[in-house]
Design a protein around this motif. Structure first.
Motif, PDB file in Angstrom:
ATOM      1  N   LEU A  61       0.882  -1.174   0.100  1.00 45.11           N
ATOM      2  CA  LEU A  61      -0.101   0.018   0.099  1.00 45.11           C
ATOM      3  C   LEU A  61       0.857   1.457   0.052  1.00 45.11           C
ATOM      4  N   ARG A  62       2.003   1.193   0.600  1.00 50.38           N
ATOM      5  CA  ARG A  62       2.838   2.429   0.812  1.00 50.38           C
ATOM      6  C   ARG A  62       3.381   2.586  -0.567  1.00 50.38           C
ATOM      7  N   ASP A  63       3.829   1.493  -1.443  1.00 54.68           N
ATOM      8  CA  ASP A  63       4.631   1.699  -2.556  1.00 54.68           C
ATOM      9  C   ASP A  63       3.339   2.217  -3.476  1.00 54.68           C
ATOM     10  N   ALA A  64       2.387   1.980  -3.431  1.00 54.44           N
ATOM     11  CA  ALA A  64       1.363   2.121  -4.400  1.00 54.44           C
ATOM     12  C   ALA A  64       0.951   3.525  -4.356  1.00 54.44           C
ATOM     13  N   VAL A  65       0.905   4.010  -2.972  1.00 54.52           N
ATOM     14  CA  VAL A  65       0.648   5.544  -2.887  1.00 54.52           C
ATOM     15  C   VAL A  65       1.992   6.582  -3.322  1.00 54.52           C
ATOM     16  N   GLN A  66       3.031   6.073  -2.959  1.00 60.26           N
ATOM     17  CA  GLN A  66       4.216   6.966  -3.447  1.00 60.26           C
ATOM     18  C   GLN A  66       4.387   6.685  -4.887  1.00 60.26           C
ATOM     19  N   SER A  67       3.969   5.835  -5.639  1.00 58.44           N
ATOM     20  CA  SER A  67       4.025   5.677  -7.072  1.00 58.44           C
ATOM     21  C   SER A  67       2.863   6.333  -7.988  1.00 58.44           C
ATOM     22  N   HIS A  68       2.119   6.812  -7.192  1.00 58.52           N
ATOM     23  CA  HIS A  68       0.824   7.376  -7.785  1.00 58.52           C
ATOM     24  C   HIS A  68       0.041   6.459  -8.923  1.00 58.52           C
TER      25      HIS A  68
ATOM     26  N   GLU B 252       0.505   2.446  10.793  1.00 60.25           N
ATOM     27  CA  GLU B 252       1.750   2.866  11.516  1.00 60.25           C
ATOM     28  C   GLU B 252       1.433   3.118  12.903  1.00 60.25           C
ATOM     29  N   TYR B 253       0.164   3.494  13.475  1.00 58.99           N
ATOM     30  CA  TYR B 253      -0.186   3.663  14.846  1.00 58.99           C
ATOM     31  C   TYR B 253       0.072   2.228  15.718  1.00 58.99           C
ATOM     32  N   TYR B 254      -0.555   1.308  15.066  1.00 58.12           N
ATOM     33  CA  TYR B 254      -0.312  -0.094  15.866  1.00 58.12           C
ATOM     34  C   TYR B 254       1.000  -0.494  15.855  1.00 58.12           C
ATOM     35  N   GLY B 255       1.762  -0.432  14.870  1.00 53.05           N
ATOM     36  CA  GLY B 255       3.284  -0.488  14.579  1.00 53.05           C
ATOM     37  C   GLY B 255       4.109   0.040  15.786  1.00 53.05           C
ATOM     38  N   ARG B 256       3.665   1.523  16.119  1.00 57.44           N
ATOM     39  CA  ARG B 256       4.286   2.210  17.257  1.00 57.44           C
ATOM     40  C   ARG B 256       3.825   1.591  18.629  1.00 57.44           C
ATOM     41  N   LEU B 257       2.583   1.315  18.675  1.00 59.43           N
ATOM     42  CA  LEU B 257       2.213   0.679  19.961  1.00 59.43           C
ATOM     43  C   LEU B 257       3.165  -0.797  20.284  1.00 59.43           C
ATOM     44  N   ARG B 258       3.373  -1.542  19.039  1.00 61.54           N
ATOM     45  CA  ARG B 258       4.143  -2.615  19.540  1.00 61.54           C
ATOM     46  C   ARG B 258       5.419  -2.384  19.813  1.00 61.54           C
ATOM     47  N   ALA B 259       6.000  -1.174  19.118  1.00 67.43           N
ATOM     48  CA  ALA B 259       7.484  -0.689  19.333  1.00 67.43           C
ATOM     49  C   ALA B 259       7.807  -0.326  20.704  1.00 67.43           C
ATOM     50  N   LEU B 260       6.711   0.354  21.113  1.00 71.30           N
ATOM     51  CA  LEU B 260       6.546   0.951  22.666  1.00 71.30           C
ATOM     52  C   LEU B 260       6.691  -0.115  23.458  1.00 71.30           C
ATOM     53  N   SER B 261       6.042  -1.218  23.586  1.00 74.70           N
ATOM     54  CA  SER B 261       5.913  -2.279  24.310  1.00 74.70           C
ATOM     55  C   SER B 261       7.291  -3.080  24.126  1.00 74.70           C
ATOM     56  N   SER B 262       7.932  -3.212  22.974  1.00 71.55           N
ATOM     57  CA  SER B 262       9.041  -3.840  23.150  1.00 71.55           C
ATOM     58  C   SER B 262      10.265  -2.915  23.970  1.00 71.55           C
TER      59      SER B 262
ATOM     60  N   ARG C 266     -11.130   1.165  20.184  1.00 75.78           N
ATOM     61  CA  ARG C 266     -12.481   1.648  20.364  1.00 75.78           C
ATOM     62  C   ARG C 266     -12.788   2.481  18.716  1.00 75.78           C
ATOM     63  N   PRO C 267     -13.690   2.277  18.106  1.00 80.25           N
ATOM     64  CA  PRO C 267     -14.104   2.877  16.953  1.00 80.25           C
ATOM     65  C   PRO C 267     -13.889   4.313  17.180  1.00 80.25           C
ATOM     66  N   SER C 268     -14.607   4.958  17.914  1.00 82.94           N
ATOM     67  CA  SER C 268     -14.566   6.434  18.158  1.00 82.94           C
ATOM     68  C   SER C 268     -13.026   7.163  18.497  1.00 82.94           C
ATOM     69  N   ASP C 269     -12.456   6.158  19.315  1.00 78.80           N
ATOM     70  CA  ASP C 269     -11.025   6.900  19.445  1.00 78.80           C
ATOM     71  C   ASP C 269     -10.098   6.863  18.066  1.00 78.80           C
ATOM     72  N   LEU C 270     -10.568   5.641  17.465  1.00 80.12           N
ATOM     73  CA  LEU C 270      -9.838   5.576  16.087  1.00 80.12           C
ATOM     74  C   LEU C 270     -10.373   6.760  15.167  1.00 80.12           C
ATOM     75  N   ILE C 271     -11.208   7.025  15.009  1.00 81.24           N
ATOM     76  CA  ILE C 271     -11.834   8.128  14.316  1.00 81.24           C
ATOM     77  C   ILE C 271     -11.184   9.594  14.755  1.00 81.24           C
ATOM     78  N   LYS C 272     -11.394   9.818  15.971  1.00 81.52           N
ATOM     79  CA  LYS C 272     -10.662  10.874  16.536  1.00 81.52           C
ATOM     80  C   LYS C 272      -9.183  10.970  16.027  1.00 81.52           C
ATOM     81  N   MET C 273      -8.339   9.880  16.022  1.00 85.21           N
ATOM     82  CA  MET C 273      -7.000   9.807  15.552  1.00 85.21           C
ATOM     83  C   MET C 273      -6.775  10.214  13.985  1.00 85.21           C
ATOM     84  N   LEU C 274      -7.756   9.672  13.336  1.00 82.97           N
ATOM     85  CA  LEU C 274      -7.786   9.774  11.987  1.00 82.97           C
ATOM     86  C   LEU C 274      -8.055  11.153  11.240  1.00 82.97           C
ATOM     87  N   ILE C 275      -8.967  11.817  12.000  1.00 83.77           N
ATOM     88  CA  ILE C 275      -9.449  13.219  11.408  1.00 83.77           C
ATOM     89  C   ILE C 275      -8.331  14.101  10.963  1.00 83.77           C
ATOM     90  N   PRO C 276      -7.396  14.213  11.974  1.00 80.20           N
ATOM     91  CA  PRO C 276      -6.215  15.222  11.708  1.00 80.20           C
ATOM     92  C   PRO C 276      -5.416  14.622  10.608  1.00 80.20           C
TER      93      PRO C 276
END
Length: 404
Positions: free
Chosen positions: A189-196, A361-371, A251-261
């Motif tokens: 998905l990252r390659d697809a977005v960057q390659s337009h 990327e959000y869940y990747g950071r959570l797992r990295a913080l746990s490590s 929580r779906p509502s918390d996820l939406i709050k994070m995504l809007i900005p």
């Protein structure tokens, strides 16, 4: 007395040579005993026979000049056979074609059977390989859990390999495999977005990522039927992920709050749709949380009000109430899944791709913080003797307060 002969026989008789007449007359002279009447009769009969023989010779010559014609009956039969029932030659050709069709059908069926057997062998081989891979993953998971337990990574959790059910271990293994696939989807998905890429190609990748999330919800539904407590306590997730856990997920509502900005710029219509989705998700979360709290209280009252005489009866009632916990987890997962699908319908294809990138990327950071938390120096827990003395003083003061 005797009928007269036809004229043609008389002409043919007159055209004959006179030898026969002389012979007849001579014979008449030789036989004097015959009467004139009998002589005329016999000569008439001989004349008639001679005429018939001459007529036969003329007919034979005429037939020799013309080709023979088939009998009327035979030609009629042949006409009927041509228009109706098949001839013997046609029957033979029909039987040959039928035999050829039967042979082709048999060969086709044999080829289909061979192809089905080949596919069955391939499926069996893939299934055996999957079982072997699952066994290896399960063994590796058990080793990781033992190593984590020996290093004290699950402080206060009380998690050991003996407390994990087989269904929970299988879900942990499937979740680990899902995380590996998630890394591949994120990279694509990252390659697809960057390659337009074009809208159509990007839509295919986004739909594949949505199906990837649908797979984890399906796995969680299977695990909830077997071991709902393993799922709802979040022991399959990292410690920091468990800190934000709600009914076995986000929580779906918390996820939406994070995504809007992260999704700016948004159109006014998109902003209204996302805000409405957040509000409806919040209401559904509040309803589920309230129902779960009521279940807690009802279960507590059932266990606390049981006596020695009817304890078994109350335990049966408590088991029935615990079974309702699966319904809460399933409804929460359905809410999470519907939220993701509705987000994709509100956003454009490129915005949806960015949305999934932000979530990954959000869940990747959570797992990295746990490590990082798990690999921190253990000496920070007990710094020096003064901190130990402070802990002992606090415990003694607490005991004195409890005595009063």
């Amino acid at each position: 007395m005797f009928p007269s002969w036809p004229m043609k026989f008389r002409r043919r008789e007159s055209s004959k040579s006179g030898a026969e007449e002389s012979t007849d007359s001579g014979s008449a002279l030789i036989k004097p005993s015959e009467s004139p009447v009998s002589t005329r009769v016999s000569s008439g009969l001989r004349t008639r026979a001679t005429a018939a023989a001459a007529a036969g010779d003329s007919d034979h010559k005429h037939n020799h000049l013309q080709p023979p014609q088939p009998p009327l009956q035979q030609s009629h039969i042949e006409m009927e056979s041509g228009s109706g029932s098949p001839s013997p030659r046609a029957g033979v050709s029909h039987s040959k074609s039928a035999a050829k069709q039967t042979t082709e059908k048999t060969l086709r069926r044999l080829a289909q059977n061979r192809e089905a057997a080949r596919k069955s062998r391939l499926r069996k081989k893939a299934y055996v390989q999957q079982l072997e891979s699952s066994r290896m993953r399960l063994t590796q998971l058990e080793q990781d859990l033992l190593r984590a337990r020996s290093q004290g990574l699950f402080l206060g959790g009380g998690v050991t390999t003996g407390n994990i059910s087989s269904a929970g271990a299988i879900f942990d293994m499937e979740y680990s495999r899902w995380l590996d696939d998630d890394l591949g989807h994120m990279s694509e998905l990252r390659d697809a977005v960057q390659s337009h890429l074009s809208e159509g190609d990007l839509r295919v990748i986004v739909d594949g990522y949505i199906a990837h999330y649908d797979e984890i919800f399906r796995l969680k539904g299977v695990a909830a039927k077997s071991d709902v407590f393993h799922l709802i306590t979040g022991m399959w997730a990292t410690p920091v992920e468990r800190f934000y856990l709600w009914m076995g997920g986000f929580r779906p509502s918390d996820l939406i709050k994070m995504l809007i900005p992260q999704l700016d710029p948004l159109t006014e219509q998109q902003l209204v749709g996302i805000c409405g989705l957040q509000q409806s998700s919040q209401q559904a979360e509040d309803a589920l949380t309230q129902g779960l709290d009521q279940l807690h209280q009802s279960l507590l009252q059932t266990i606390a009000s049981s006596s020695l005489n009817d304890s078994m009866h109350h335990m049966v009632i408590a088991l029935g109430k615990i079974a309702n916990l699966e319904g809460f987890v399933r409804q929460a997962d359905n809410l999470r899944q519907q939220t993701l699908h509705r987000l994709c319908r509100i956003l454009t294809v490129r915005q949806a791709a960015r949305c999934f990138l932000v979530i990954g990327e959000y869940y990747g950071r959570l797992r990295a913080l746990s490590s990082l938390w798990a690999s921190r120096p253990r000496e920070t827990l007990v710094t020096d003797d003064s901190s130990c003395q402070m802990t002992m003083d606090l415990q003694s003061s607490h005991n004195q307060f409890s005595n009063f």
